[in-house]
Design a protein around this motif. Structure first.
Motif, short mmCIF file in Angstrom:
data_model
loop_
_atom_site.label_atom_id
_atom_site.label_comp_id
_atom_site.label_asym_id
_atom_site.label_seq_id
_atom_site.Cartn_x
_atom_site.Cartn_y
_atom_site.Cartn_z
N PRO A 158 0.85 -1.20 0.00
CA PRO A 158 0.00 0.00 0.00
C PRO A 158 0.88 1.24 0.00
O PRO A 158 2.01 1.22 0.47
CB PRO A 158 -0.80 -0.12 1.30
CG PRO A 158 0.02 -0.99 2.17
CD PRO A 158 0.82 -1.90 1.28
N PHE A 159 0.37 2.30 -0.53
CA PHE A 159 1.14 3.56 -0.53
C PHE A 159 0.19 4.74 -0.56
O PHE A 159 -1.00 4.58 -0.80
CB PHE A 159 2.10 3.63 -1.73
CG PHE A 159 1.40 3.56 -3.07
CD1 PHE A 159 0.89 4.71 -3.66
CD2 PHE A 159 1.25 2.34 -3.72
CE1 PHE A 159 0.26 4.64 -4.89
CE2 PHE A 159 0.61 2.27 -4.95
CZ PHE A 159 0.11 3.42 -5.54
N TYR A 219 -0.23 8.81 -2.08
CA TYR A 219 0.22 9.61 -3.22
C TYR A 219 0.09 11.08 -2.87
O TYR A 219 -0.88 11.51 -2.26
CB TYR A 219 -0.63 9.31 -4.44
CG TYR A 219 -0.33 10.20 -5.63
CD1 TYR A 219 0.72 9.92 -6.49
CD2 TYR A 219 -1.09 11.34 -5.88
CE1 TYR A 219 1.00 10.73 -7.56
CE2 TYR A 219 -0.82 12.16 -6.95
CZ TYR A 219 0.23 11.85 -7.79
OH TYR A 219 0.50 12.67 -8.85
N ILE A 229 7.12 9.44 -8.91
CA ILE A 229 6.42 8.87 -10.05
C ILE A 229 6.15 10.07 -10.96
O ILE A 229 6.04 11.19 -10.46
CB ILE A 229 5.11 8.15 -9.63
CG1 ILE A 229 4.51 7.39 -10.81
CG2 ILE A 229 4.10 9.10 -9.01
CD1 ILE A 229 3.38 6.45 -10.41
#
Lengths: 35, 214
Positions: free
Chosen positions: A3-4, A6, A27
């Motif tokens: 999980p992350f 953003y 990213i």
């Protein structure tokens, strides 16, 4: 999958600060912080 | 006589099968909403999108691609999942007017963005000119790649109008890009058509782009 969170930053300074967090990765167009 | 009996059998069979399909779809939907409840303990991120002119508020797992958001959360299944890794172009949509592969982009990266899918290009009674041209030129066979082709064509025509050169542009300093067949083919090379309708796709785009020299 890991999980992350953003984060969409609006300037280079904010991007630099965000990427200093442990596990953070860029990213295209923003910064991802691994949690 | 035989024909009418067999037609009756076929119609009866459809009448029988149709409700079964609807029932299984309802069960599937219920299962899906059940799995949403299961995943609700995972961290989600609020995402605001304007999709085809409509404001949409979503709570998404940050790993959700824009493609899955459109198809699985907003039920806009016009955008197709072909390869799911940016090679086929079936998932092409317009984000703030620019074409992107929605499978390669996370929805959370598009907070506040405007997304246009094939459903937003035109309607059955008022087709977008590129949709009408695809029909006129028979620019598809199975149609699976067509939503991506259409969105890509709209984005590509805008790029050429803005003077963006491509690998096929002879004079990259020129502000005027004539969309020759070679230009169209190069600029549409990210959209694969397994049925190989390429000559007709090029012709349809040429029609809309202003019939540049071949």
């Amino acid at each position: 999958m890991k999980p992350f969170t953003y984060e969409r930053v609006t300037d280079v300074r904010a991007a630099g600060a965000a990427v200093l967090r442990p596990g953070a990765r860029f990213i295209s167009g923003g910064t991802i912080s691994w949690t | 006589m035989n024909l009418s009996i067999s037609r009756r059998i076929v119609v009866s069979a459809i009448a029988f099968i149709w409700p079964l399909g609807a029932a299984s779809a309802a069960i599937f939907k219920k299962k899906k909403s059940g799995s949403d409840v299961e995943t609700s303990t995972k961290p989600t991120t609020p995402v605001s999108l304007t999709v085809n002119g409509q404001a949409r508020q979503l709570e998404l797992d940050p790993r959700t691609s824009l493609l899955d958001t459109l198809r699985e959360h907003l039920y806009l299944t016009g955008t197709k999942k072909g390869c799911d890794h940016g090679q086929c172009g079936a998932c092409t949509v317009l984000v703030n007017g620019r074409r992107i592969n929605s499978c390669l982009s996370l929805a959370v990266m598009h907070d506040q963005d405007e997304v246009t899918t094939v459903e937003g290009l035109g309607s059955p009674t008022a087709l977008h000119p590129i949709q009408a041209a695809f029909i006129e030129r028979d620019a598809f066979q199975c149609g699976y790649c067509t939503p991506g082709q259409l969105c890509s064509a709209v984005g590509m025509i805008s790029e050429a109008k803005a003077g963006w050169p491509s690998h096929a542009t002879a004079d990259v300093s020129s502000r005027h890009i004539a969309l020759s067949d070679a230009e169209i083919r190069e600029r549409m090379s990210g959209n694969i058509c397994r049925c190989a309708a390429y000559p007709n796709i090029v012709a349809a785009i040429r029609d809309v782009a202003g019939g540049a020299s071949r």
